[in-house]
Design an enzyme around this catalytic site. Structure first.
Site, PDB file in Angstrom:
ATOM      1  N   SER A 442      40.152  70.960  38.559  1.00 41.21           N
ATOM      2  CA  SER A 442      40.927  69.829  39.063  1.00 41.21           C
ATOM      3  C   SER A 442      42.079  69.495  38.131  1.00 41.21           C
ATOM      4  CB  SER A 442      40.031  68.609  39.244  1.00 41.21           C
ATOM      5  OG  SER A 442      39.382  68.296  38.048  1.00 41.21           O
ATOM      6  N   CYS A 525      28.470  53.116  40.158  1.00 39.59           N
ATOM      7  CA  CYS A 525      27.493  53.513  41.168  1.00 39.59           C
ATOM      8  C   CYS A 525      27.897  54.845  41.763  1.00 39.59           C
ATOM      9  CB  CYS A 525      27.448  52.486  42.293  1.00 39.59           C
ATOM     10  SG  CYS A 525      27.014  50.853  41.730  1.00 39.59           S
ATOM     11  N   GLU A 614      20.692  69.484  34.562  1.00 37.98           N
ATOM     12  CA  GLU A 614      20.047  68.175  34.729  1.00 37.98           C
ATOM     13  C   GLU A 614      18.941  68.184  35.780  1.00 37.98           C
ATOM     14  OE1 GLU A 614      23.713  66.047  35.669  1.00 37.98           O
ATOM     15  OE2 GLU A 614      22.763  65.392  37.512  1.00 37.98           O
ATOM     16  N   HIS A 703      37.280  64.214  28.038  1.00 35.17           N
ATOM     17  CA  HIS A 703      36.772  62.844  28.176  1.00 35.17           C
ATOM     18  C   HIS A 703      37.578  61.873  27.330  1.00 35.17           C
ATOM     19  CE1 HIS A 703      33.324  65.383  29.332  1.00 35.17           C
ATOM     20  NE2 HIS A 703      33.279  64.501  30.304  1.00 35.17           N
TER      21      HIS A 703
HETATM   22  N1  GLN Z   1      35.834  72.123  39.312  1.00 38.10           N
HETATM   23  C1  GLN Z   1      35.455  70.784  38.986  1.00 38.10           C
HETATM   24  C2  GLN Z   1      36.656  70.042  38.394  1.00 38.10           C
HETATM   25  O1  GLN Z   1      37.439  70.663  37.767  1.00 38.10           O
HETATM   26  C3  GLN Z   1      34.340  70.770  37.977  1.00 38.10           C
HETATM   27  C4  GLN Z   1      33.913  69.372  37.637  1.00 38.10           C
HETATM   28  C5  GLN Z   1      32.652  69.301  36.814  1.00 38.10           C
HETATM   29  O2  GLN Z   1      32.240  70.253  36.211  1.00 38.10           O
HETATM   30  N2  GLN Z   1      32.048  68.148  36.749  1.00 38.10           N
HETATM   31  O3  GLN Z   1      36.764  68.836  38.539  1.00 38.10           O
END
Ligand code: GLN
Ligand code: ZN
Length: 764
Positions: A442, A525, A614, A703
């Site tokens: 993304s 949420c 997870e 992040h």
């Molecule tokens: N392909 C997704 C992105 O780039 C992967 C997101 C993820 O691993 N949480 O947003």
């Protein structure tokens, strides 16, 4: 008479009122008094919703997190916030969210900035708690004010209140010893505080306290088992009755221990530990209450009430008023009220139960047990017809899917040739440099993208205009990537709101609620899609977008898909077949998409399995079974392609130490993972395990708004070369860039590409 109770209720509110109040308070738009009043209002409403129960939980409400509430009750604040001059609620939010020195609150100057408490998943749920922090010198000090106030509030409302707290052993287990000391050494300091708390609750009129000890469903060593004996011998008192609550799994090795602790009652998750109940009935001393969690607190299906009564009635006869019934766990993990839904297919809606409906089911069960099934014959008949309608529905059952599933062969999960053979063929086609650069999928979800999507959803934008808007974004991201000189490009995922929802919306077998929100952490949420039926793919889901993107560039375009295990783990799933079966169905549908992308000329395909890790079960003994079907599902999805097609996968959380062999079995040509924050320490596992294929250890922590420098990324990559041969390394960020801004992304990726160039020069 059988009694009813619940272990906890969702606090966020049917319309997420708590979320909006919190966020307004944090922005300074409402006062603290208004926030507190909203909290009280929600508690009041939720107690009213539960007033048919014999025992109603009190203390399950939290402004941010129930574990953090417990830390404050026990006076266990992180050292760094202890000298805060402001009030307790603000300090609570400081621990929850951190506070920068530059923040505008009154105390930013005098008390400085603080780092947020670490957050981690609550057992195998998607709820995240704030990890308690300990050192060898941690001292505890009781602050019972929150619980006592809420108890008084509930009593005033005429509620038969049962305080709920996290037990001392689980509390220690959940926390982290910052100095590496043994957390269990703190138990003897902690127990007097719990003793005092129970005493105060008793003095304020509580008869029963529910003490949650869910770690009893995990594998415990002798020291932890012993801690339970020490704790509950200390806490036994004749003033307060204790209901020891376990949930999410069976007790197994801890069964004898749990049944024989000196407490007055034991709660068992009768959804996840059904088979264990006869054994518990034999072990549990007759004077104790047995509470059975007979309604699934974590899924959204109606309970088959007649079937439940079939096995419950003999137990009720045997135990009489020593039997309590409840949902399996706190309803925190369920949405609030199905009646809010306006747009769900009516047939499907009739198969579901959210928290409010679950409590109504519980009432019917209790009535049937106490006064006979005929006293609720109408409700039972309605329930029966919903259960049967679902079982026989053509929406659920698709013979073609069942047939395809029965034809799965192991061969479908195998590539034509071994990695080395494939790698050579792929290299000849892709002609990538050493240390190839790419991103995870993304690009920033800009205001324009979100606006176009919401206009499209509202019918203000037609198909063609929406398509044009998204193509514009795709073209933009490709243009940027070409300028940056990245090697393998992505289309940027502008058209995707969410990596699971996007696929769920296009697959048969999925439904979406409007208000099916479940708290993930704090005010956050999630609204998991509902996987209700056999999964099939009516038509290609991504091929048009990816082909369009590929048409704009000569560089290889990476087709981007979400893998079956991740789709499964982030959905509400069927309870009428094993998870593995739903996963294989998803695998077949995504496999067809992979093959369609390949047919359309796409040479690199990434299948994200962000949530594979997870999904690991709570008990290690069950890991193998899960990994077997999860890995096989991925292999079926991915490995039908020709040697020449390069398969990537991506995983967010890279603590792979104990599952690395399973990851290798997936046999993706390239795996990209999160590693930058750990300074590549997460790659240690590759010292001992020789991972056979290619790896892209993330060098850009997405992040954080920080822009990593070229040197930082080079030095991270050099660390990676100590463990993985340079020929098999890729250079990429930790994860997708959708939450970042172009302003940050461009310089960061420019540095990343320069870092790769420097590494290539260095190597030659
Ligand atoms: N392909 C997704 C992105 O780039 C992967 C997101 C993820 O691993 N949480 O947003
Ligand atoms: Zn990720």
């Amino acid at each position: 008479m059988v009694s009813t109770h619940s272990l906890g209720f969702p606090r966020i509110g049917a319309k997420r009122e708590l979320k909006f109040a919190l966020e307004s308070y944090w922005k300074g738009e409402i006062s603290k008094e208004e926030l507190i009043a909203q909290g009280a209002l929600l508690r009041q409403r939720h107690w009213k919703d539960q007033s048919s129960l014999n025992w109603v939980p009190v203390g399950d409400f939290a402004f941010y997190d129930q574990v953090l509430d417990m830390s404050f009750t026990l006076g266990n604040l992180p050292e760094r916030v202890k000298d805060f001059h402001g009030d307790t609620l603000d300090n609570y939010f400081r621990v929850a969210r951190g506070r920068s020195v530059a923040s505008s609150d009154d105390h930013a100057q005098c008390c400085g900035g603080v780092a947020a408490g670490e957050m981690t998943k609550w057992f195998d749920t998607n709820y995240h708690y704030i990890v308690p922090e300990f050192t060898a010198s941690t001292e505890f000090k009781l602050d019972s004010s929150r619980l006592l106030e809420q108890l008084a509030e509930a009593k005033k409302q005429g509620i038969n209140a049962k305080p709920v707290i996290i037990g001392p052993v689980t509390y220690l287990w959940l926390g982290k010893a910052k100095d590496g000391s043994n957390k269990l050494d703190l138990l003897s300091k902690l127990l007097p505080i719990y003793g005092q708390l129970l005493e105060e609750l008793a003095n304020h009129g509580a008869q029963w306290t529910q003490i949650d000890e869910p770690i009893l469903v995990t594998e415990l060593d002798e020291d932890w088992q012993h801690a339970f004996k020490q704790a509950y011998h200390h806490l036994r008192s004749n003033k307060m009755k204790i209901l020891l609550a376990t949930y999410f799994g069976s007790l197994e090795d801890n069964r004898y221990l749990a049944c024989n602790l000196p407490v007055d009652g034991l709660h068992i998750d009768a959804i996840n530990a059904r088979e264990e109940i006869p054994l518990i009935l034999n072990l549990l001393p007759i004077q104790k209450v047995l509470s059975l969690g007979v309604i699934n607190g974590r899924n959204i299906w109606k309970t088959d009430l007649n079937k439940t009564l079939d096995w419950l009635e003999p137990i009720a006869q045997k135990l009489g008023d020593k039997l309590w019934i409840a949902p399996s766990c706190s309803l925190l993990h369920s949405p609030v009220d199905l009646n809010s839904e306006q747009k769900l297919d009516k047939q499907i809606q009739n198969w579901l139960a959210f928290s409010a409906q679950k409590l109504a089911e519980l009432e019917v069960l209790a009535k049937a047990l106490n006064t006979g099934r005929q006293s609720v014959s109408e409700q039972l008949a309605l329930n029966q017809s919903a259960i049967e309608a679902r079982r026989n529905s053509l929406l659920v059952n698709n013979p073609l899917v069942k047939d395809a599933l029965s034809k799965i062969k192991p061969k479908m999960g195998e590539r034509e040739s071994h990695y080395e053979v494939r790698a050579a063929k792929q290299a000849a086609i892709l002609r990538l440099p050493k240390y190839p650069t790419t991103t995870i999928g993304s690009f920033p979800q800009t205001h324009e993208i979100r606006q176009a999507r919401s206009q499209y959803k509202a019918g203000e934008l037609n198909d063609a205009d929406y398509r044009k808007a998204m193509e514009h974004e795709i073209a933009r991201s490709i243009n940027e990537q070409e300028n940056l000189e990245l090697d393998v490009l992505v289309h940027g995922e502008a058209e995707r709101n969410d990596m699971v929802e996007y696929f769920g919306e296009q697959l048969n077998g999925y439904a979406f609620s409007q208000f099916g929100w479940v708290q993930s952490y704090g005010s956050r949420c999630v609204k998991p899609p509902i996987l209700f039926g056999d999964i099939s793919r009516p038509k290609a889901m991504t091929v048009d977008w990816i082909s369009y993107a590929q048409s704009l560039t000569k560089k290889p375009m990476k087709g981007m898909l979400t893998g079956p295990v991740t789709i499964l783990n982030w959905s509400f799933v069927r309870d009428d077949q094993p998870r593995s079966v739903s996963c294989y169905q998803l695998a077949l549908a995504i496999r067809d998409e992979v093959l369609d992308l390949e047919k359309a000329g796409i040479k690199v395909i990434q299948i994200d399995e962000a949530a594979l890790r997870e999904g690991l079960p709570l008990r290690k003994s069950q890991w193998k079974h899960y990994l077997d079907w999860a890995v096989e599902s991925f292999r079926i999805t991915a490995n039908g392609v020709k040697d020449e097609t390069q398969v990537h996968t991506h995983m967010c959380y890279s603590e792979f130490n104990d599952i690395i062999e399973a990851i290798a079995q997936m046999d993706a040509d390239v795996i990209t993972i999160e590693t930058s924050r750990s300074d590549m320490e997460l790659l240690d596992v590759f010292d001992t395990f020789k991972y056979p294929n290619e790896i892209g250890p993330g060098v850009y922590d997405i992040h954080s708004p920080n822009i990593p420098t070229q040197n930082q990324m080079v030095s991270l990559m050099l660390k990676a070369t100590e463990r993985i041969p340079a020929e098999r390394l890729w250079v990429n960020p930790d994860c997708g860039l959708k939450t970042r801004q172009w302003l940050e992304v461009i310089p960061a990726l420019r540095n990343m590409v320069e870092a790769a160039k420097q590494l290539r020069a260095h190597a030659s």
